[in-house]
Design a protein around this motif. Structure first.
Motif, PDB file in Angstrom:
ATOM      1  N   GLU A  93       0.824  -1.222   0.000  1.00  0.00           N
ATOM      2  CA  GLU A  93       0.000   0.000   0.000  1.00  0.00           C
ATOM      3  C   GLU A  93       0.852   1.264   0.000  1.00  0.00           C
ATOM      4  OE1 GLU A  93      -0.435  -2.626   1.924  1.00  0.00           O
ATOM      5  OE2 GLU A  93      -2.489  -3.307   1.507  1.00  0.00           O
ATOM      6  N   LEU A  96       1.174   2.865  -3.402  1.00  0.00           N
ATOM      7  CA  LEU A  96       0.001   3.626  -3.830  1.00  0.00           C
ATOM      8  C   LEU A  96      -0.006   5.002  -3.163  1.00  0.00           C
ATOM      9  CD1 LEU A  96      -2.625   3.578  -5.357  1.00  0.00           C
ATOM     10  CD2 LEU A  96      -3.662   2.298  -3.489  1.00  0.00           C
ATOM     11  N   LEU A  97       0.259   5.008  -1.857  1.00  0.00           N
ATOM     12  CA  LEU A  97       0.242   6.280  -1.137  1.00  0.00           C
ATOM     13  C   LEU A  97       1.366   7.193  -1.622  1.00  0.00           C
ATOM     14  CD1 LEU A  97      -0.764   5.017   2.428  1.00  0.00           C
ATOM     15  CD2 LEU A  97      -2.198   6.137   0.755  1.00  0.00           C
ATOM     16  N   ARG A 100       0.340   8.690  -5.006  1.00  0.00           N
ATOM     17  CA  ARG A 100      -0.659   9.750  -4.806  1.00  0.00           C
ATOM     18  C   ARG A 100      -0.009  11.018  -4.272  1.00  0.00           C
ATOM     19  NH1 ARG A 100      -5.263   6.131  -1.636  1.00  0.00           N
ATOM     20  NH2 ARG A 100      -6.115   5.080  -3.469  1.00  0.00           N
ATOM     21  N   ARG A 110     -14.748   9.609  -7.207  1.00  0.00           N
ATOM     22  CA  ARG A 110     -15.314   8.260  -7.126  1.00  0.00           C
ATOM     23  C   ARG A 110     -16.813   8.285  -7.414  1.00  0.00           C
ATOM     24  NH1 ARG A 110     -11.971   4.834  -2.595  1.00  0.00           N
ATOM     25  NH2 ARG A 110     -10.003   5.100  -3.692  1.00  0.00           N
ATOM     26  N   ARG A 138     -12.998  12.875  -2.943  1.00  0.00           N
ATOM     27  CA  ARG A 138     -12.222  12.573  -1.742  1.00  0.00           C
ATOM     28  C   ARG A 138     -10.871  13.276  -1.824  1.00  0.00           C
ATOM     29  NH1 ARG A 138      -9.465   6.553  -0.820  1.00  0.00           N
ATOM     30  NH2 ARG A 138      -8.183   7.129   0.964  1.00  0.00           N
ATOM     31  N   TYR A 145      -3.902   9.989   6.822  1.00  0.00           N
ATOM     32  CA  TYR A 145      -3.073   8.981   6.164  1.00  0.00           C
ATOM     33  C   TYR A 145      -1.646   9.479   5.923  1.00  0.00           C
ATOM     34  CZ  TYR A 145      -7.332   6.256   5.208  1.00  0.00           C
ATOM     35  OH  TYR A 145      -8.483   5.529   5.313  1.00  0.00           O
ATOM     36  N   ASP A 253     -12.519   7.537   2.118  1.00  0.00           N
ATOM     37  CA  ASP A 253     -12.182   6.121   1.981  1.00  0.00           C
ATOM     38  C   ASP A 253     -13.373   5.263   2.440  1.00  0.00           C
ATOM     39  OD1 ASP A 253     -10.678   3.853   1.535  1.00  0.00           O
ATOM     40  OD2 ASP A 253      -9.403   4.085   3.298  1.00  0.00           O
TER      41      ASP A 253
END
Ligand code: IPM
Ligand code: MG
Length: 368
Positions: A93, A96-97, A100, A110, A138, A145, A253
């Motif tokens: 993960e 991905l973070l 971003r 979304r 979002r 996060y 999320d």
């Protein structure tokens, strides 16, 4: 600053069902290249657990630089139980973070749309979800996060303490709120902004900044505020009251997973993560299905490729200015569903169950 190559599409299939669904996207891109003479330049590489297994890191520098140069990144999914024991900073993960955060993809779109053909696939009553069309915006690069300090540390009494910090600055709030207001203007012109201003200072700031941006630049858009817990409840009570939901990283999320089930399956929902446009009008963007890696069904050929294919439709629209092609692809998905084709997750009585690749092929045949 590295230049974005307008037609460069970087495929990062990742883990679990990621490779299966992105394979279908690749077929779609190749179809556009062959039949419409588009010149997408496709590159493909590893991300997440599969990258960790091969290179000891979920995102190599090389892949990160490729991402920097690509106008469109199509990500499958990352993670799975195989990497549960991996040290936090190397977890799938994190890739991905990092993408971003470093690509500054602060606005995550979304959409939750209930297809008429699938009204019965939702666990909610048909009259509650039929005709549903919500867009969750979002915030994606701030909040809890990413906030510092963070970590797990020992404290005096022999216990340990886990720390994460929820922070938002005015500008982080305003830039994503602008995206929500601009999109609302092209839809039903309503934004509901969600936070927990009753218990969190960052939520209070969120509410104030959204309201003052509205009063300054977006008076014509109807804005209201809702506490995020109430929003979670309202989404299942009466989802059609929503048009655009604007919210932070954590609540977004949660609420987007919840909203996805209104539409019948997590396997249907695309997403776009957009950065700011530079002075040449170029923008970095990453597109991904919102379902995760679904390790339980990986490798079986049963995953639904629709969320990924619709994510590519979003890429055509938002990154490549190919609205007509985006519409054609969305229509092809509808037509495959009209023919009664269903992957396992949305299978129902009298319909025809198809595999991941059969669904991809059917959608492509509808494009012809
Ligand atoms: C999502 C996912 C990710 C997130 C995970 C995989 C890091 O749940 O995109 O919603 O928490 O944002
Ligand atoms: Mg999530």
């Amino acid at each position: 600053m590295i230049k974005v190559k307008k037609r460069r599409v970087l495929l990062l299939p990742g883990d679990g069902i990621g490779p299966e669904v992105i394979a279908e996207v690749k077929k779609v891109i190749n179809w556009f290249n062959d039949k419409k003479s588009l010149d997408f330049e496709i590159d493909e590489d590893l991300v997440g657990g599969i990258s960790f297994d091969k290179h000891g890191t979920p995102l190599t520098d090389e892949v990160f630089y490729k991402a920097l140069e690509s106008a469109v990144i199509m990500l499958g999914a990352v993670g799975g139980p195989k990497w549960d024991g991996v040290e936090f900073s190397k977890k799938p993960e994190r890739a991905l973070l990092k993408l971003r955060k470093e690509l500054k993809l602060f606005a995550n779109l979304r959409p939750a749309i209930c297809f008429e053909q699938l009204v019965n696939a939702s666990t909610l009553k048909p009259e509650i979800v039929s005709g549903l069309d919500i867009l969750i915006v979002r915030e994606l690069t701030g909040g809890v996060y990413f906030g510092e300090p963070r970590g797990i540390k020992p404290i005096e009494n022999g216990e340990r303490k886990g720390v994460n910090t929820h922070t938002y600055t005015s500008s982080e709030i305003i830039r994503v709120a602008r995206v929500a207001f601009d999109l609302a203007k092209k839809r039903s012109n309503r934004v509901i902004s969600c936070e927990k201003s009753n218990v969190m200072e960052a939520g209070q700031l969120w509410k104030e900044e959204v309201q003052s941006l509205h009063d300054k630049d977006y008076k014509e858009v109807e804005l209201s505020h809702m506490l995020a817990d109430n929003c979670a409840m309202q989404l299942v009570r009466n989802p059609k009251q929503f048009d655009v939901i604007l919210t932070d990283n954590l609540f977004g999320d949660m609420l987007s997973d919840e909203a996805s089930m209104l539409t019948g399956s997590l396997g249907l929902l695309p997403s776009a993560s957009l950065g700011a446009k530079n002075k040449d009008g170029e923008m970095r963007a990453m597109y991904e299905p919102i379902h995760g890696s679904a390790p339980d069904i990986a490798g079986k050929g049963v995953a639904n490729p629709i969320a990924s294919i619709l994510s590519f439709a979003m890429a055509l629209r938002y990154s490549l200015d190919l609205d007509k092609e985006a519409e054609a692809l969305e229509k092809a998905v509808q037509e495959a569903l009209n023919d009664g084709l269903r992957t396992k997750d949305i299978m129902s009585d009298k319909m025809k169950e198809v595999s991941t690749s059969q669904m991809g092929d059917a959608i492509i045949s509808k494009l012809q």
